[in-house]
Design a protein around this motif. Sequence first.
Motif, PDB file in Angstrom:
ATOM      1  N   LYS A   1      12.756  -4.250   3.874  1.00 42.42           N
ATOM      2  CA  LYS A   1      11.526  -3.477   3.643  1.00 42.42           C
ATOM      3  C   LYS A   1      10.466  -4.315   2.919  1.00 42.42           C
ATOM      4  O   LYS A   1       9.327  -4.433   3.373  1.00 42.42           O
ATOM      5  N   SER A   2      10.873  -4.905   1.778  1.00 38.62           N
ATOM      6  CA  SER A   2       9.908  -5.691   1.008  1.00 38.62           C
ATOM      7  C   SER A   2       9.448  -6.907   1.796  1.00 38.62           C
ATOM      8  O   SER A   2       8.271  -7.254   1.785  1.00 38.62           O
ATOM      9  N   THR A   3      10.382  -7.537   2.488  1.00 42.71           N
ATOM     10  CA  THR A   3      10.030  -8.704   3.293  1.00 42.71           C
ATOM     11  C   THR A   3       8.966  -8.323   4.324  1.00 42.71           C
ATOM     12  O   THR A   3       8.005  -9.067   4.540  1.00 42.71           O
TER      13      THR A   3
ATOM     14  N   PHE B   1       2.347  -0.385  -0.624  1.00 41.78           N
ATOM     15  CA  PHE B   1       3.015   0.070  -1.846  1.00 41.78           C
ATOM     16  C   PHE B   1       4.497  -0.260  -1.741  1.00 41.78           C
ATOM     17  O   PHE B   1       5.157   0.172  -0.791  1.00 41.78           O
ATOM     18  N   ASP B   2       5.023  -1.019  -2.692  1.00 41.84           N
ATOM     19  CA  ASP B   2       6.459  -1.321  -2.687  1.00 41.84           C
ATOM     20  C   ASP B   2       7.128  -0.624  -3.871  1.00 41.84           C
ATOM     21  O   ASP B   2       7.091  -1.123  -4.989  1.00 41.84           O
ATOM     22  N   GLU B   3       7.712   0.515  -3.610  1.00 40.25           N
ATOM     23  CA  GLU B   3       8.378   1.329  -4.636  1.00 40.25           C
ATOM     24  C   GLU B   3       7.534   1.467  -5.887  1.00 40.25           C
ATOM     25  O   GLU B   3       8.000   1.163  -6.991  1.00 40.25           O
ATOM     26  N   PRO B   4       6.304   1.938  -5.759  1.00 40.24           N
ATOM     27  CA  PRO B   4       5.406   1.924  -6.912  1.00 40.24           C
ATOM     28  C   PRO B   4       5.816   2.909  -7.995  1.00 40.24           C
ATOM     29  O   PRO B   4       5.383   2.760  -9.133  1.00 40.24           O
TER      30      PRO B   4
HETATM   31 MG   LIG Z   1      12.511  -4.288  -1.790  1.00 36.52          MG
END
Ligand SMILES: [Mg+2]
Length: 377
Positions: free
Chosen positions: A42-44, A157-160
């Motif tokens: 996901k983050s990638t 947004f990454d797990e904000p």
């Molecule tokens: Mg991640």
Amino acid sequence: MASVTLAGINKRFDDVHVVHDLDLAVDDGELVVLVGPSGCGKSTTLRMVAGLEGITSGELRIGDRVVNDLSPRDRDIAMVFQSYALYPHMTVYENMAFGLRIRKMAASEIDSRVQEAAKLLGLSDLLQRRPKALSGGQRQRVAMGRAVVREPAVFLFDEPLSNLDAKLRVAMRLEVARLHKRLGATIMYVTHDQVEAMTLADRIAVMSLGVLQQCASPDEVYRRPTNTFVATFIGSPAMNLFPVTSTTAADGQVTMVGRGIQMTWTSGAEQAMPGELTVGVRPQDLQVVAESDADLHLRVDVLEPLGAETFVYGALEGGADGATGQRDAATQERCASPFIVRLPPDQSVRSGDLLHLKLALPHFFDTQGERLSQFDD
Ligand SMILES: [Mg+2]
Ligand SMILES: Nc1ncnc2c1ncn2[C@@H]1O[C@H](COP(=O)(O)OP(=O)(O)OP(=O)(O)O)[C@@H](O)[C@H]1O
């Protein structure tokens, strides 16, 4: 605002293939939530869109511009992370203005953007404070404010919200929903939180091991999961899966048997059901009935009384073992999880009881775990 299109995107770190042939089109103004287990990419994926990570192959477009080789600052994107380091020695105002100052924006334009964003995020009275004099939720709003003042084409947004406590998360979740509505923003949003995913998303993209499994509305993903992975990943507690052997009679009546299961189903489809299949049922779609009316029999192991509802864990029991066909290993494993039933709190059940259950809204999957959508109602 702009659309984001990922076409056949792959990412490899040396010999580790982290994202596989990802096709995902986020419409202008759409909020797509990426979910999946830890390490699924996901983050990638977000970092590739932001330009913080190179793309091994495939094409990335923002609007109709190919941006594969564009540097992050030329992509017109703002990203908000879980750890949203604010500058501690700057006020809220300065924190929000900083990124615009480096871009040499006129002071009057900076001021109007900061005031506007502060109003939107309920920070107008806090502009002269420093971060250490703010609550966690207020800091998180400043981090969002920094993104908002940029007026980017796309927000990432990454797990904000994952650093916030449960109550603040709910408040901030509404904040994000409001932000999305007010700005008509295009947003890609990563979260671990099912409720966040279901409530915020226009569409949910479910990933596993770097592969997109399904991308559809929350309702569709919940009601028609495309395979046993999505079926057990979305929804809490997870959907129950169990193997059965089926026989379709001339009148379309299907009889299914398996361990602790003897049920009939009237199929609307023309063709017969496969002889071996996997059935799924959500914990809330089961009801305690008289033994003679039951589809399933469950030996109760553990109870979790939660006040408004009780979760009952156990194992299906009785009858012949029935289903013997080979299933893929992952589905087999999912079938082996404890069976869960959600009951109203006034239902009296004890550990060791044998419950007789009738099911509604079954989901059917083949032995490889793929949804047999031709048998959907
Ligand atoms: Mg991640
Ligand atoms: N720089 C790197 N070098 C090698 N492997 C990496 C690198 N960055 C990430 N990975 C691997 O890529 C995979 C995907 O990582 P990613 O951070 O995208 O996962 P994620 O879905 O965001 O997980 P989480 O939910 O835990 O944040 C992981 O297996 C991770 O170990």
